[in-house]
Design an enzyme around this catalytic site. Structure first.
Site, PDB file in Angstrom:
ATOM      1  N   HIS A   1     -39.794 -38.233 -89.934  1.00  0.00           N
ATOM      2  CA  HIS A   1     -38.753 -38.483 -89.174  1.00  0.00           C
ATOM      3  C   HIS A   1     -37.781 -38.266 -89.447  1.00  0.00           C
ATOM      4  O   HIS A   1     -36.775 -38.537 -90.378  1.00  0.00           O
ATOM      5  CB  HIS A   1     -38.765 -39.293 -88.314  1.00  0.00           C
ATOM      6  CG  HIS A   1     -38.422 -39.307 -87.105  1.00  0.00           C
ATOM      7  ND1 HIS A   1     -38.379 -40.299 -85.669  1.00  0.00           N
ATOM      8  CD2 HIS A   1     -37.054 -38.790 -86.395  1.00  0.00           C
ATOM      9  CE1 HIS A   1     -38.364 -39.855 -84.425  1.00  0.00           C
ATOM     10  NE2 HIS A   1     -37.345 -39.425 -85.441  1.00  0.00           N
TER      11      HIS A   1
ATOM     12  N   LEU B   1     -32.740 -32.407 -88.923  1.00  0.00           N
ATOM     13  CA  LEU B   1     -32.026 -31.208 -90.293  1.00  0.00           C
ATOM     14  C   LEU B   1     -30.605 -30.364 -89.293  1.00  0.00           C
ATOM     15  O   LEU B   1     -30.071 -29.990 -90.222  1.00  0.00           O
ATOM     16  CB  LEU B   1     -32.782 -30.755 -91.240  1.00  0.00           C
ATOM     17  CG  LEU B   1     -33.969 -30.774 -91.615  1.00  0.00           C
ATOM     18  CD1 LEU B   1     -35.067 -30.207 -92.697  1.00  0.00           C
ATOM     19  CD2 LEU B   1     -33.199 -31.514 -92.899  1.00  0.00           C
ATOM     20  N   ARG B   2     -30.649 -30.143 -88.209  1.00  0.00           N
ATOM     21  CA  ARG B   2     -29.690 -29.820 -87.238  1.00  0.00           C
ATOM     22  C   ARG B   2     -29.488 -28.068 -87.474  1.00  0.00           C
ATOM     23  O   ARG B   2     -28.196 -27.448 -87.223  1.00  0.00           O
ATOM     24  CB  ARG B   2     -27.710 -30.572 -88.139  1.00  0.00           C
ATOM     25  CG  ARG B   2     -27.687 -31.915 -87.750  1.00  0.00           C
ATOM     26  CD  ARG B   2     -28.126 -32.676 -86.474  1.00  0.00           C
ATOM     27  NE  ARG B   2     -28.059 -33.923 -85.984  1.00  0.00           N
ATOM     28  CZ  ARG B   2     -28.670 -34.307 -85.529  1.00  0.00           C
ATOM     29  NH1 ARG B   2     -29.519 -34.326 -84.806  1.00  0.00           N
ATOM     30  NH2 ARG B   2     -28.309 -35.849 -85.542  1.00  0.00           N
TER      31      ARG B   2
ATOM     32  N   ASN C   1     -35.084 -30.710 -81.833  1.00  0.00           N
ATOM     33  CA  ASN C   1     -34.149 -31.170 -81.425  1.00  0.00           C
ATOM     34  C   ASN C   1     -32.747 -30.293 -81.906  1.00  0.00           C
ATOM     35  O   ASN C   1     -31.849 -30.889 -82.126  1.00  0.00           O
ATOM     36  CB  ASN C   1     -33.940 -31.895 -80.608  1.00  0.00           C
ATOM     37  CG  ASN C   1     -33.791 -33.222 -82.096  1.00  0.00           C
ATOM     38  OD1 ASN C   1     -33.708 -33.138 -82.776  1.00  0.00           O
ATOM     39  ND2 ASN C   1     -32.847 -34.358 -81.594  1.00  0.00           N
TER      40      ASN C   1
ATOM     41  N   HIS D   1     -41.055 -40.175 -78.608  1.00  0.00           N
ATOM     42  CA  HIS D   1     -39.766 -41.365 -78.668  1.00  0.00           C
ATOM     43  C   HIS D   1     -40.054 -42.251 -76.922  1.00  0.00           C
ATOM     44  O   HIS D   1     -39.905 -41.625 -76.389  1.00  0.00           O
ATOM     45  CB  HIS D   1     -38.806 -40.232 -78.497  1.00  0.00           C
ATOM     46  CG  HIS D   1     -36.942 -40.183 -78.003  1.00  0.00           C
ATOM     47  ND1 HIS D   1     -36.797 -40.767 -79.596  1.00  0.00           N
ATOM     48  CD2 HIS D   1     -36.861 -41.155 -77.083  1.00  0.00           C
ATOM     49  CE1 HIS D   1     -34.870 -40.598 -78.557  1.00  0.00           C
ATOM     50  NE2 HIS D   1     -35.902 -41.424 -77.864  1.00  0.00           N
TER      51      HIS D   1
ATOM     52  N   HIS E   1     -40.211 -44.433 -84.468  1.00  0.00           N
ATOM     53  CA  HIS E   1     -39.387 -45.670 -84.381  1.00  0.00           C
ATOM     54  C   HIS E   1     -39.151 -46.858 -83.835  1.00  0.00           C
ATOM     55  O   HIS E   1     -38.628 -46.958 -82.727  1.00  0.00           O
ATOM     56  CB  HIS E   1     -37.985 -44.969 -84.373  1.00  0.00           C
ATOM     57  CG  HIS E   1     -37.425 -43.374 -83.741  1.00  0.00           C
ATOM     58  ND1 HIS E   1     -38.023 -44.521 -82.504  1.00  0.00           N
ATOM     59  CD2 HIS E   1     -36.686 -43.160 -83.480  1.00  0.00           C
ATOM     60  CE1 HIS E   1     -37.768 -43.056 -81.154  1.00  0.00           C
ATOM     61  NE2 HIS E   1     -37.162 -42.559 -81.727  1.00  0.00           N
TER      62      HIS E   1
ATOM     63  N   ASN F   1     -30.353 -45.208 -82.022  1.00  0.00           N
ATOM     64  CA  ASN F   1     -30.752 -45.013 -80.719  1.00  0.00           C
ATOM     65  C   ASN F   1     -32.802 -44.586 -81.146  1.00  0.00           C
ATOM     66  O   ASN F   1     -32.536 -43.902 -81.870  1.00  0.00           O
ATOM     67  CB  ASN F   1     -30.449 -44.470 -79.517  1.00  0.00           C
ATOM     68  CG  ASN F   1     -32.039 -43.888 -78.270  1.00  0.00           C
ATOM     69  OD1 ASN F   1     -32.218 -45.466 -77.786  1.00  0.00           O
ATOM     70  ND2 ASN F   1     -31.911 -43.458 -77.920  1.00  0.00           N
TER      71      ASN F   1
ATOM     72  N   ASP G   1     -35.727 -40.843 -89.912  1.00  0.00           N
ATOM     73  CA  ASP G   1     -35.085 -40.305 -88.393  1.00  0.00           C
ATOM     74  C   ASP G   1     -33.382 -40.240 -88.668  1.00  0.00           C
ATOM     75  O   ASP G   1     -32.576 -40.720 -88.539  1.00  0.00           O
ATOM     76  CB  ASP G   1     -34.925 -41.818 -87.735  1.00  0.00           C
ATOM     77  CG  ASP G   1     -34.326 -41.117 -85.936  1.00  0.00           C
ATOM     78  OD1 ASP G   1     -33.880 -39.877 -86.108  1.00  0.00           O
ATOM     79  OD2 ASP G   1     -34.170 -42.183 -84.981  1.00  0.00           O
TER      80      ASP G   1
ATOM     81  N   HIS H   1     -23.948 -36.816 -88.150  1.00  0.00           N
ATOM     82  CA  HIS H   1     -23.194 -36.748 -87.276  1.00  0.00           C
ATOM     83  C   HIS H   1     -22.333 -36.746 -88.125  1.00  0.00           C
ATOM     84  O   HIS H   1     -21.429 -37.379 -88.975  1.00  0.00           O
ATOM     85  CB  HIS H   1     -23.288 -38.025 -86.706  1.00  0.00           C
ATOM     86  CG  HIS H   1     -24.067 -37.702 -84.926  1.00  0.00           C
ATOM     87  ND1 HIS H   1     -24.790 -37.120 -84.306  1.00  0.00           N
ATOM     88  CD2 HIS H   1     -25.742 -38.396 -85.237  1.00  0.00           C
ATOM     89  CE1 HIS H   1     -25.430 -37.393 -83.815  1.00  0.00           C
ATOM     90  NE2 HIS H   1     -25.986 -38.287 -84.157  1.00  0.00           N
TER      91      HIS H   1
HETATM   92 ZN   LIG Z   1     -35.673 -40.704 -81.542  1.00  0.00          ZN
END
Ligand SMILES: [Zn+2]
Length: 423
Positions: free
Chosen positions: A60, A63-64, A94, A179, A232, A278, A305, A309
């Protein structure tokens, strides 16, 4: 190129090995694990008092890239991973755009190859644009190299759509990573709902928002025969539901993060947004349940995870700051301090959670030191104490609640496909 790792404690749960031995590597492969190997080699690594284990696999990782390269790139994330002992990371879809088609999967693989750090295994979205309306092209993505599907960041709210996606994924033998979070139930919550959310005057997210969805997804896995992997896990109820599902023979696996077995909601007293994540940091009882779930095998894997940011975003008021923290470089130390030192896991059990089990979940071919396997290896100094300072973070983003913590246990050397990385 022949490399010999001498006199380390070799821990390879995939072959039930836990003893002092040498490891011989030639070119990309492991040749053998044995005591006192005597042969001419190009390089010898002294691993006396160190642990030698299969490289870790993170199920999880965010890597953006593409889209948010100012937070992290595939190259910087894959490099930070290696510093944390992860020789393979699974990239969550995502990104911007979302990884929901074969071309995007290929893009991630190409970038990872160029970067030449940790292996990056792309996870494709379950639904197109992660919008929860229409199934993504799973078979096409799998053909190119996608190893699992997930709409991580969100639940697939439409149970009928998730059922169809699971049926399809079951056919393809692709794990479906969920998730688990009921969006309506969490509303605008920013932390775990309990004593501390009331005391701090912050909106809470009840544990049930997670466990209700865990229960739904387990039932759908039972209905479809799909392999459900729960991301998670953070609450005691979720752990209990997963335990019962496993007992019934439902194909479910689960992961927990280092922050969820280390920190509680009490740590939000400082209103530090680095603790905003989260699922949220939960109560002491939840942390205990996660640790117990790791011990008794209900939770199969430790995953980070890792969620980079920007400082400007984390500097916002608590209500407006984004959820997430970085975790690749601190995972091992936190596991040693919280799980090994507190006698919750043995070293073999820990390596199992970081390496062998993630490999099994992905049906991948790493997570082992068996002869002929690709030589992805970590050498750990289990006693080394170090301070995790901001300036030594390799990830582009620095949003870690563990900055300035005194940590224990460090990755000394990493071999990626038989190549020694200079750390
Ligand atoms: Zn998640």
């Amino acid at each position: 190129m022949k490399i010999l790792i001498k006199n380390g404690r070799v821990i390879d749960p995939s072959r039930r090995i836990n003893r002092v031995a040498d490891v011989l590597i030639e070119n990309k492969k492991i040749i053998k694990v044995q005591k006192n190997i005597k042969t001419k080699v190009d390089k010898t690594i002294d691993a006396h008092r160190k642990i030698v284990a299969p490289g870790f696999i993170d199920l999880h990782t965010h890597l953006r890239e593409p889209g948010e390269e100012n937070k992290e790139t595939i190259a910087t994330g894959a490099r930070a991973a290696v510093y944390g002992g992860f020789t393979t990371v699974c990239a969550m879809p995502n990104t911007v755009p979302i990884c929901d088609n074969a071309a995007q999967v290929q893009y991630v693989l190409d970038k990872a190859k160029q970067a030449d750090w940790a292996n990056v295994l792309p996870i494709g979205a379950i639904t197109k644009k992660r919008a929860g309306k229409e199934m993504a092209e799973m078979a096409e993505m799998q053909k190119v190299g996608c190893v699992a599907v997930s709409d991580d960041g969100d639940e697939v709210a439409d149970a009928k759509l998730l059922r169809r996606a699971m049926e399809y994924a079951a056919m393809l033998k692709l794990p479906v990573i969920c998730h688990c979070e009921d969006k309506n139930l969490i509303g605008k919550g920013v932390m775990h709902e309990g004593y501390w959310s009331t005391a701090l005057g912050l909106r809470g997210m009840p544990s049930e928002a997670e466990s209700i969805m865990v229960q739904r997804d387990i039932q759908l896995a039972g209905l479809t025969g799909a392999h459900l992997h729960i991301a998670h896990v953070s609450t005691a109820q979720s752990v209990e539901l997963i335990r019962q599902a496993k007992k019934k023979g439902i194909k479910v696996t689960a992961e927990a993060t280092p922050h969820h077995f280390t920190l509680t909601d009490e740590s939000l007293q400082t209103y530090d947004t680095y603790h905003k994540v989260n699922p949220p940091l939960r109560s002491k009882a939840d942390v205990k349940a996660i640790q117990k779930g790791l011990k008794n095998g209900t939770i199969d894997a430790i995953a980070t995870d890792h969620a980079p940011h920007l400082q400007v975003d984390k500097d916002k008021e608590f209500d407006y700051a984004p959820f997430g923290l970085i975790g690749l470089e601190t995972a091992l130390s936190l596991a040693i301090m919280q799980l090994i030192d507190k006698k919750i896991l043995t070293w073999s059990e820990l390596i199992n959670k970081l390496s062998c089990n993630p490999n099994r979940i992905l049906r991948y071919d790493r997570g082992t030191l068996r002869p002929d396997a690709v030589a992805d290896i970590v050498i750990i100094d289990p006693r080394k104490k170090w301070k995790y300072t901001k300036d030594q973070i390799k990830s582009t983003s620095k949003n870690s609640p563990f900055i300035d913590w005194e940590l224990k246990g460090k990755i000394e050397t990493v071999l990626l496909a038989g190549k020694i990385c200079s750390l």
